[in-house]
Design a protein around this motif. Structure first.
Motif, PDB file in Angstrom:
ATOM      1  N   UNK A 280       0.774  -1.228   0.000  1.00 24.25           N
ATOM      2  CA  UNK A 280       0.000   0.000   0.000  1.00 24.25           C
ATOM      3  C   UNK A 280       0.808   1.282   0.000  1.00 24.25           C
ATOM      4  N   UNK A 281       2.114   1.163   0.126  1.00 21.91           N
ATOM      5  CA  UNK A 281       2.930   2.360   0.106  1.00 21.91           C
ATOM      6  C   UNK A 281       3.012   2.966  -1.289  1.00 21.91           C
ATOM      7  N   UNK A 282       3.576   4.152  -1.355  1.00 25.15           N
ATOM      8  CA  UNK A 282       3.730   4.817  -2.639  1.00 25.15           C
ATOM      9  C   UNK A 282       3.924   6.300  -2.474  1.00 25.15           C
ATOM     10  N   UNK A 283       3.824   7.011  -3.593  1.00 25.40           N
ATOM     11  CA  UNK A 283       3.987   8.466  -3.607  1.00 25.40           C
ATOM     12  C   UNK A 283       2.620   9.125  -3.451  1.00 25.40           C
ATOM     13  N   UNK A 284       2.534  10.061  -2.529  1.00 24.42           N
ATOM     14  CA  UNK A 284       1.282  10.777  -2.286  1.00 24.42           C
ATOM     15  C   UNK A 284       1.604  12.245  -2.067  1.00 24.42           C
TER      16      UNK A 284
ATOM     17  N   UNK B 109       7.387   1.570   1.597  1.00 30.25           N
ATOM     18  CA  UNK B 109       7.855   2.954   1.564  1.00 30.25           C
ATOM     19  C   UNK B 109       6.713   3.904   1.230  1.00 30.25           C
ATOM     20  N   UNK B 110       6.556   4.907   2.067  1.00 32.69           N
ATOM     21  CA  UNK B 110       5.593   5.982   1.827  1.00 32.69           C
ATOM     22  C   UNK B 110       6.387   7.266   1.586  1.00 32.69           C
ATOM     23  N   UNK B 111       6.137   7.889   0.451  1.00 28.82           N
ATOM     24  CA  UNK B 111       6.802   9.142   0.116  1.00 28.82           C
ATOM     25  C   UNK B 111       5.746  10.221  -0.044  1.00 28.82           C
ATOM     26  N   UNK B 112       5.860  11.272   0.752  1.00 28.35           N
ATOM     27  CA  UNK B 112       4.921  12.386   0.679  1.00 28.35           C
ATOM     28  C   UNK B 112       5.641  13.567   0.039  1.00 28.35           C
ATOM     29  N   UNK B 113       5.239  13.873  -1.167  1.00 27.19           N
ATOM     30  CA  UNK B 113       5.913  14.925  -1.922  1.00 27.19           C
ATOM     31  C   UNK B 113       5.013  15.417  -3.043  1.00 27.19           C
TER      32      UNK B 113
END
Lengths: 116, 110
Positions: free
Chosen positions: A8-12, A111-115
């Protein structure tokens, strides 16, 4: 063999939402408390949230200020973390971990990336 | 809020040597709730020691934990190449449930 598999992680984008899942196998899911622990890039470990075996008790790190919600589905043997109002500082690898006072099994992390 | 301080931040040793890692709590804690983890690069943490001194399943006996009150120690006797990693101590607080990690000690090859 105990297995914990996160997804479920990813770029958000900042302000967005994401739901993480952790599929558990190899043990009686309802018998154990579960937690989410995160690790920002190049940093140490930070406990995020825990849920009791029964699901009746949920606990959160004070820094989260109500943005995250932990839950579990016994029919799917799956742990969840709903993350809302995400910020850049939430960027991290998120691990699910099994155990009460200590964590005897960990998943491989997502990995969760908030950008923007 | 109890703070865990690990020292040293980095420890440089050679294979075969003995490593002594420290974890100090800001106030006295129950040793029943103190654990140690190893994290190799790119991997998830692995439980080494629980209850301050109980080795987890499958952990070699060169790893040992000790201590009480505010001072806890992880000792690795006879370092193997695979032991060079980052080590974290962790404390559980029960009312309400909280988990605190130390900042970690990096054990590197000298």
């Amino acid at each position: 063999e105990v297995q914990l598999v996160e997804s479920g992680g990813g770029l958000v984008q900042p302000g967005g939402s994401l739901r993480l899942s952790c599929a558990a196998s190899g043990f009686t899911f309802s018998n154990f408390a579960m937690s989410w622990v995160r690790q920002a890039p190049g940093k140490g470990l930070e406990w995020v949230s825990a849920i009791s075996g029964s699901g009746g008790g949920t606990h959160y790190a004070e820094s989260l200020k109500g943005r995250f919600t932990i839950s579990r589905d016994y029919s799917k043997n799956t742990l969840y973390l709903q993350m809302n109002s995400l910020r850049a500082e939430d960027t991290a690898v998120y691990y699910c971990a099994k155990g009460g006072s200590h964590f005897d099994n960990w998943g491989q992390g997502t990995l969760v990336t908030v950008s923007s | 809020e109890i703070v865990l301080t690990q020292s040293p931040g980095t420890l440089s040793l050679s294979p075969g040597e003995r490593a002594t890692l420290s974890c100090r709590a800001s106030q006295s804690v129950s040793s029943s709730y103190l654990a140690w983890y190893q994290q190799r690069p790119g991997q998830a943490p692995r439980l080494l020691i629980s209850d301050a001194s109980s080795r987890a399943t499958g952990i070699p006996d060169r790893f040992s934990g000790s201590g009480s009150g505010t001072d806890f120690t992880l000792t690795i006797s006879g370092l193997e190449p695979e032991d060079f990693a980052v080590y974290y101590c962790q404390l559980y607080g029960s009312s309400p449930p909280r988990y605190t990690f130390g900042q970690g000690t990096k054990l590197e090859i000298k």
